[in-house]
Enzyme design. Structure first.
Site, short mmCIF file in Angstrom:
data_model
loop_
_atom_site.label_atom_id
_atom_site.label_comp_id
_atom_site.label_asym_id
_atom_site.label_seq_id
_atom_site.Cartn_x
_atom_site.Cartn_y
_atom_site.Cartn_z
N MET A 1 21.71 58.16 78.48
CA MET A 1 22.51 59.34 78.61
C MET A 1 22.07 60.40 77.44
SD MET A 1 22.13 58.93 81.95
CE MET A 1 22.83 59.43 82.35
N LEU B 1 18.19 63.82 72.33
CA LEU B 1 18.06 63.55 71.41
C LEU B 1 18.23 64.60 70.13
CD1 LEU B 1 14.98 60.39 71.71
CD2 LEU B 1 17.62 60.73 70.49
N ASN C 1 10.09 61.22 79.15
CA ASN C 1 11.34 60.48 79.67
C ASN C 1 10.99 60.15 81.18
OD1 ASN C 1 13.86 60.33 80.32
ND2 ASN C 1 14.22 62.61 81.20
N HIS D 1 12.56 61.09 85.03
CA HIS D 1 13.82 61.86 86.39
C HIS D 1 13.23 61.63 87.70
CE1 HIS D 1 17.48 64.53 86.44
NE2 HIS D 1 16.62 65.03 87.12
N GLU E 1 15.55 70.75 75.17
CA GLU E 1 15.82 71.48 76.29
C GLU E 1 15.62 69.85 77.24
OE1 GLU E 1 15.51 74.71 78.02
OE2 GLU E 1 14.07 75.28 75.76
N VAL E 2 16.70 69.75 78.01
CA VAL E 2 17.37 68.92 79.01
C VAL E 2 16.27 68.26 80.14
CG1 VAL E 2 19.19 67.42 80.15
CG2 VAL E 2 19.88 68.31 78.28
N GLU F 1 11.69 52.82 93.19
CA GLU F 1 10.45 51.74 93.64
C GLU F 1 9.25 52.36 93.19
OE1 GLU F 1 9.68 50.96 97.35
OE2 GLU F 1 12.19 50.45 97.94
N GLU G 1 9.18 54.64 91.03
CA GLU G 1 9.74 54.40 88.85
C GLU G 1 8.75 53.65 88.95
OE1 GLU G 1 13.76 57.13 88.48
OE2 GLU G 1 13.63 55.58 88.07
C1 GRF Z 1 15.69 55.94 86.67
O1 GRF Z 1 16.40 56.51 88.38
C2 GRF Z 1 15.74 57.57 86.01
O2 GRF Z 1 15.28 58.13 86.25
C3 GRF Z 1 17.07 57.83 85.36
O3 GRF Z 1 18.26 56.98 85.05
C4 GRF Z 1 17.38 55.65 86.51
C5 GRF Z 1 17.92 54.68 85.20
O4 GRF Z 1 17.54 53.32 85.88
N1 GRF Z 1 17.18 58.39 84.22
P1 GRF Z 1 17.17 52.15 84.63
O5 GRF Z 1 18.22 51.99 84.21
O6 GRF Z 1 16.13 51.96 84.80
O7 GRF Z 1 17.45 51.19 85.84
#
Ligand code: GRF
Length: 197
Positions: A87, A90, A104, A106, A140-141, A169, A171
């Site tokens: 969160m 960098l 990253n 998202h 940039e974010v 799921e 991810e």
């Molecule tokens: C994920 O949904 C990711 O996309 C976002 O933060 C969440 C992290 O989930 N950046 P976890 O800590 O991996 O369970």
């Protein structure tokens, strides 16, 4: 290839990455888990998997914070930084020291809904489709070149929690695939485009 995973919270993506790492074709090993917060579930998951951990508390000084993280990752031999629910932003030094080697994940289809609360933002907007983006990190974010995106439907009655669970799921299989491609040298960045070879 040795990778460090950066976390701040529950670490379900870390868990997914840890489960794939031992597979013969993964090409990566998680050598360090770095958190900006103590006592988060992600650190427990790392400890359970016998992966070394390091807490680098947010100091309010982005440059110093970034140096500490890069130094810790490098000392562990990591050549890639995988941000998994991390969160913090960098600083430029990280991008210099790990060029095209920081990724990253998202929980939206960027460039829609960057920043925190992406799932709630998507619901509030009323979109019918959201999803997952994995991208290279730049200064940039939620902005660097997009490596992979997958759509996830928004269904009637979805709450933030239900939709986020559905997004996660996706991810959990997508992120390891991207890390495998990155460490395997299969990603080529051309401006904002990323080619999979
Ligand atoms: C994920 O949904 C990711 O996309 C976002 O933060 C969440 C992290 O989930 N950046 P976890 O800590 O991996 O369970």
């Amino acid at each position: 290839m040795r990778v460090a995973v950066l976390v701040s919270g529950s670490g379900t993506n870390l868990q997914a990455l840890l489960e794939v790492a031992p597979q013969p074709d993964s090409g990566y090993e998680v050598v360090l888990v770095i958190s900006d917060r103590e006592r988060v579930k992600a650190l427990e998951r790392a400890a359970d998997a016998a992966i070394p951990t390091k807490v680098v508390p947010w100091s309010g000084d982005r440059a110093g914070f970034t140096t500490a993280i890069c130094d810790a990752a490098e000392a562990a031999g990591a050549r890639v930084l995988v941000l998994a629910g991390f969160m913090r932003v960098l600083g430029a030094e990280a991008i210099r020291r790990f060029p095209e080697r920081i990724v990253n994940i998202h929980p939206s289809l960027l460039p829609a809904f960057p920043g925190t609360g992406a799932v709630a933002q998507a619901l509030a907007y009323g979109v019918k489709v959201s999803g997952v983006t994995v991208h290279f990190v730049d200064e940039e974010v939620d902005h660097g070149p997009i490596i992979a995106q997958e759509a996830v439907p928004v269904l009637p009655g979805d709450t933030e929690q239900i939709l986020h669970a559905r997004i996660q799921e996706t991810e959990h299989w997508l992120y390891p695939e991207v890390v495998k491609a990155l460490v395997g040298g299969r990603l080529q960045v051309m401006g904002r485009s990323v080619l999979w070879r």
